[in-house]
Design a protein around this motif. Structure first.
Motif, mmCIF file in Angstrom:
data_model
loop_
_atom_site.group_PDB
_atom_site.id
_atom_site.type_symbol
_atom_site.label_atom_id
_atom_site.label_comp_id
_atom_site.label_asym_id
_atom_site.label_seq_id
_atom_site.Cartn_x
_atom_site.Cartn_y
_atom_site.Cartn_z
ATOM 1 N N LEU A 188 27.058 45.261 48.038
ATOM 2 C CA LEU A 188 26.150 45.676 46.589
ATOM 3 C C LEU A 188 25.337 44.876 46.268
ATOM 4 O O LEU A 188 24.912 44.660 45.196
ATOM 5 N N TYR A 198 37.612 41.885 53.228
ATOM 6 C CA TYR A 198 37.738 40.591 52.604
ATOM 7 C C TYR A 198 37.676 39.477 53.713
ATOM 8 O O TYR A 198 36.873 38.488 53.513
ATOM 9 N N GLY A 219 30.427 35.572 46.678
ATOM 10 C CA GLY A 219 31.590 36.465 46.771
ATOM 11 C C GLY A 219 32.495 36.021 47.824
ATOM 12 O O GLY A 219 32.722 34.659 47.706
ATOM 13 N N THR A 256 27.582 44.273 39.414
ATOM 14 C CA THR A 256 27.148 45.395 40.373
ATOM 15 C C THR A 256 28.086 46.520 39.886
ATOM 16 O O THR A 256 28.845 46.453 39.069
ATOM 17 N N SER A 259 34.750 38.979 55.907
ATOM 18 C CA SER A 259 33.673 38.243 55.321
ATOM 19 C C SER A 259 33.530 37.119 55.054
ATOM 20 O O SER A 259 32.746 36.293 55.281
ATOM 21 N N ASP A 269 32.226 53.519 51.159
ATOM 22 C CA ASP A 269 33.529 53.120 50.853
ATOM 23 C C ASP A 269 34.037 53.826 49.699
ATOM 24 O O ASP A 269 33.160 53.989 48.741
ATOM 25 N N ARG A 322 45.665 42.007 54.022
ATOM 26 C CA ARG A 322 46.174 42.890 55.177
ATOM 27 C C ARG A 322 47.371 42.150 55.992
ATOM 28 O O ARG A 322 47.937 40.982 55.355
ATOM 29 N N HIS A 357 24.072 30.602 44.443
ATOM 30 C CA HIS A 357 23.507 31.442 43.405
ATOM 31 C C HIS A 357 24.157 32.622 43.214
ATOM 32 O O HIS A 357 24.572 33.377 44.081
ATOM 33 N N MET A 385 24.649 36.122 40.760
ATOM 34 C CA MET A 385 23.981 36.747 39.500
ATOM 35 C C MET A 385 25.196 37.095 38.372
ATOM 36 O O MET A 385 24.756 37.237 37.449
ATOM 37 N N ARG A 386 26.361 37.352 38.563
ATOM 38 C CA ARG A 386 27.320 37.728 37.777
ATOM 39 C C ARG A 386 27.671 36.455 36.793
ATOM 40 O O ARG A 386 27.713 35.184 37.326
HETATM 41 C C1 LIG Z 1 33.775 49.123 46.283
HETATM 42 C C2 LIG Z 1 34.216 48.266 47.438
HETATM 43 C C3 LIG Z 1 35.525 48.392 47.511
HETATM 44 C C4 LIG Z 1 36.064 47.549 48.853
HETATM 45 N N1 LIG Z 1 37.532 47.732 49.195
HETATM 46 C C5 LIG Z 1 37.877 46.748 49.901
HETATM 47 C C6 LIG Z 1 39.221 46.652 50.083
HETATM 48 O O1 LIG Z 1 40.056 47.176 49.631
HETATM 49 N N2 LIG Z 1 39.673 45.717 50.994
HETATM 50 C C7 LIG Z 1 38.601 44.983 51.791
HETATM 51 O O2 LIG Z 1 39.242 44.217 52.734
HETATM 52 N N3 LIG Z 1 37.214 45.180 51.873
HETATM 53 C C8 LIG Z 1 36.951 45.955 51.021
HETATM 54 N N4 LIG Z 1 35.541 46.069 50.637
HETATM 55 C C9 LIG Z 1 34.662 45.687 51.514
HETATM 56 C C10 LIG Z 1 34.334 44.049 51.592
HETATM 57 O O3 LIG Z 1 35.272 43.596 52.266
HETATM 58 C C11 LIG Z 1 34.120 43.563 50.362
HETATM 59 O O4 LIG Z 1 32.956 44.124 49.867
HETATM 60 C C12 LIG Z 1 33.921 42.113 50.222
HETATM 61 O O5 LIG Z 1 34.105 41.603 49.031
HETATM 62 C C13 LIG Z 1 32.697 41.545 51.060
HETATM 63 O O6 LIG Z 1 32.473 40.250 51.065
HETATM 64 P P1 LIG Z 1 31.017 39.544 50.642
HETATM 65 O O7 LIG Z 1 31.226 38.223 50.284
HETATM 66 O O8 LIG Z 1 30.122 39.833 51.833
HETATM 67 O O9 LIG Z 1 30.358 40.246 49.389
HETATM 68 P P2 LIG Z 1 30.910 40.285 47.879
HETATM 69 O O10 LIG Z 1 32.186 39.790 47.998
HETATM 70 O O11 LIG Z 1 30.567 41.459 47.298
HETATM 71 O O12 LIG Z 1 30.164 39.155 47.507
HETATM 72 C C14 LIG Z 1 28.787 39.386 47.169
HETATM 73 C C15 LIG Z 1 28.170 38.368 45.881
HETATM 74 O O13 LIG Z 1 26.477 38.444 45.846
HETATM 75 C C16 LIG Z 1 26.223 38.680 44.416
HETATM 76 N N5 LIG Z 1 25.024 39.203 44.641
HETATM 77 C C17 LIG Z 1 24.496 40.136 44.772
HETATM 78 N N6 LIG Z 1 23.317 40.432 44.982
HETATM 79 C C18 LIG Z 1 22.765 39.045 44.288
HETATM 80 C C19 LIG Z 1 21.592 38.491 44.049
HETATM 81 N N7 LIG Z 1 20.282 39.232 44.190
HETATM 82 N N8 LIG Z 1 21.477 37.211 43.459
HETATM 83 C C20 LIG Z 1 22.779 36.720 43.243
HETATM 84 N N9 LIG Z 1 23.890 37.275 43.548
HETATM 85 C C21 LIG Z 1 23.965 38.299 44.068
HETATM 86 C C22 LIG Z 1 27.348 39.632 43.933
HETATM 87 O O14 LIG Z 1 27.523 39.724 42.417
HETATM 88 C C23 LIG Z 1 28.586 39.319 44.560
HETATM 89 O O15 LIG Z 1 29.643 38.189 43.878
HETATM 90 C C24 LIG Z 1 35.152 46.902 49.481
HETATM 91 C C25 LIG Z 1 33.827 46.968 49.306
HETATM 92 C C26 LIG Z 1 33.401 47.627 47.948
HETATM 93 C C27 LIG Z 1 31.957 47.693 47.711
#
Ligand SMILES: Cc1cc2nc3c(=O)[nH]c(=O)nc-3n(C[C@H](O)[C@H](O)[C@H](O)COP(=O)(O)OP(=O)(O)OC[C@H]3O[C@@H](n4cnc5c(N)ncnc54)[C@H](O)[C@@H]3O)c2cc1C
Length: 489
Positions: free
Chosen positions: A140, A355, A10, A38, A358, A162, A56, A30, A32-33
């Protein structure tokens, strides 16, 4: 050299992988998609934006997330590079074409010779032969891995809600009622001052809309969800409406800084704003309108808004549960799990929110892991920088409640409240006149951001050059001296 394994492609995982590979360390990412997905992701692309397309504010002088953008640019961030290259007009905000952005990140990582992308779900921790792992699986995280993390941390997952805002087809919006304008005509990066579509409501229309929201049919909770709190920055509109009849008018429906050209003499009682969602300009999202209303209710109630009577929705709002660690208790200063230091965490699962935040924590985790692999001591960013302030919030800045109640650590967007105070706040303009009110607050923000960028440049070694240039009077001295408060290097 053994590779570092990053789980989750992500925002955080993609940035971490990029930072590692650019330090000449091999990395396996790694994701998974698309094999498993999710509840919110729709594609197999890396760094998919699941909801809004906005990073933002891009104001690096007066806004903490704008400062974080600038720091990330200076630290060679892939997420910012791809964001800047794929921006769409959004007033003072940095918004991106989500597909082009994700594609740019995917292509860059796929073509990097030190990055291997493995499309598979990771279900257990730690894997025997992996001695350095970054877990960046986000809010997720898939269920088997979430269970493994719970077991490794000895915690119950803490969860909150959220909600997602709806997206509307541009050509279904009635522009004889709505108009284009950015609040206060702000232009921002790549904007025109007229980037948002505004839908005005007079008082009777607002009251009727509110009554419909209050009486609306909502998605019911499972039993295990009923005690889950909302993240305050992402409250569903119907929950805001429940808090008071004026709450929406002071939140996402505030009418300030906007003039209706169809009726210039009439001040709207409330305004719904829609922001461009894709580069083509065919989709607009309803700003701040995250919701958990049932889908049929969303269509019925949102079509009460003038200009949206015939709105066609490309996506309706939704609700999701989030998972994050009690990081101040569980992680050390470089994001390692204290009980299992070969595991590092990054992204939203650490308890940052957004985003950009993170990705920034992914950037730091990548730098720390790569330094360790190269036999160097990880270098912490100064507390006075946005990166340092955010990291400190996650790994130790939070004060736990003193009673034995539920734990109080909550996800947080970057904000100036996380920064150490200035040694001396600016109180006068350069011409000697005393600063007051908003001008004083803005001057303080400018001082905080100038200090942050100066300290960041020192951290990365750039200030040696800058100070040499200042000594030679090539560049002006920054208005604020660097703070003594910083992490040990
Ligand atoms: C529905 C939703 C709406 C959101 N809206 C906003 C918004 O509008 N603006 C904002 O700034 N933030 C938003 N957020 C919060 C947050 O900023 C985002 O979720 C952001 O993408 C988090 O970044 P990340 O890299 O931690 O996780 P993600 O970007 O979710 O990346 C995690 C990745 O891990 C993968 N993964 C999960 N489990 C496994 C596994 N077991 N093995 C391999 N891969 C796996 C997933 O497929 C995904 O690609 C939102 C979150 C959610 C859930």
């Amino acid at each position: 050299m053994q590779p570092i394994h990053v789980i989750g492609g992500g925002l955080a995982g993609s940035e971490a992988a990029w930072q590692i590979a650019n330090r000449d360390v091999p990395v396996v990412l790694h994701e998974m998609r698309p094999n498993r997905t999710t509840a919110a992701h729709k594609t197999g692309g890396l760094a998919e934006l699941v909801c809004s397309n906005s990073f933002r504010s891009d104001d690096r002088e007066h806004n903490a997330v704008g400062l974080l953008h600038e720091e990330m640019r200076r630290l060679g961030s892939l997420v910012m590079r791809a964001g800047d290259a794929n921006q769409v007009p959004a007033g003072g905000a940095l918004a991106v074409d989500r597909e082009a952005f994700s594609q740019a990140v995917t292509e860059t990582l796929t073509s990097h010779p030190l990055v291997e992308i493995d499309r598979g779900e990771i279900t257990a921790l730690p894997l025997a032969s992996w001695d350095s792992v970054i877990v960046a699986t986000g809010p997720l995280t898939s269920a088997p891995l979430a269970a493994a993390i719970r077991a490794a941390t000895g915690e119950d997952a803490l969860a909150f809600f959220d909600a997602i805002a709806p997206i509307v087809h541009r050509d279904s919006i009635d522009m004889s009622a709505a108009w284009f304008q950015s609040r206060y005509d702000r232009t921002g990066p790549g904007g025109t001052g007229a980037d948002y579509i505004n839908c005005p409501l007079d008082r009777p229309q607002y009251e009727a809309f509110l009554d419909a929201l209050l009486a609306s049919d909502r998605v019911s909770f499972h039993e295990w969800e009923t005690s889950t709190p909302y993240f305050d920055g992402c409250l569903p509109i119907e929950v805001m409406a429940d808090r008071g009849r004026e709450t929406l008018r002071f939140g996402p429906m505030k009418p300030v800084g906007l003039t209706d050209p169809h009726r210039p003499g009439v001040k709207p009682h409330a305004v719904v704003q829609l922001r461009q969602d894709n580069r083509l300009g065919t989709l607009f999202n309803m700003v701040g309108f995250q919701t958990k209303l049932k889908h049929a209710e969303q269509v019925r109630i949102f079509r009460m808004i003038p200009g949206l009577e015939r709105a066609e929705f490309a996506r309706l709002g939704g609700l999701h549960r989030n998972t994050f660690l009690n990081s101040p208790q569980l992680l050390d200063g470089t994001l390692r799990l204290k009980a299992m230091p070969q595991l590092r965490f990054a992204g939203q699962i650490t308890g940052c929110e957004g985003y950009v935040e993170s990705a920034a924590i992914g950037l730091l985790a990548g730098r720390f892991a790569a330094a360790e692999r190269r036999g160097e001591t990880p270098d912490l960013p100064p507390l006075t920088t946005a990166h340092g302030a955010l990291l400190a919030h996650i790994t130790g800045g939070h004060m736990e409640t003193i009673d034995a109640g539920p734990r109080s650590f909550q996800p947080m967007n970057v904000n100036f409240g996380l920064f150490p105070p200035l040694d001396k706040s600016p109180s006068r303009r350069t011409d000697g006149e005393r600063l007051r009110g908003a001008a004083k607050a803005m001057a303080k923000r400018r001082a905080l951001t100038a200090r942050a960028l100066h300290d960041l440049d020192c951290w990365t070694g750039g200030c040696v050059m800058m100070e040499a240039a200042q000594a030679a009077a090539l560049v002006p001295t920054p208005e604020i001296a660097p703070s003594a408060e910083s992490h040990p290097r």
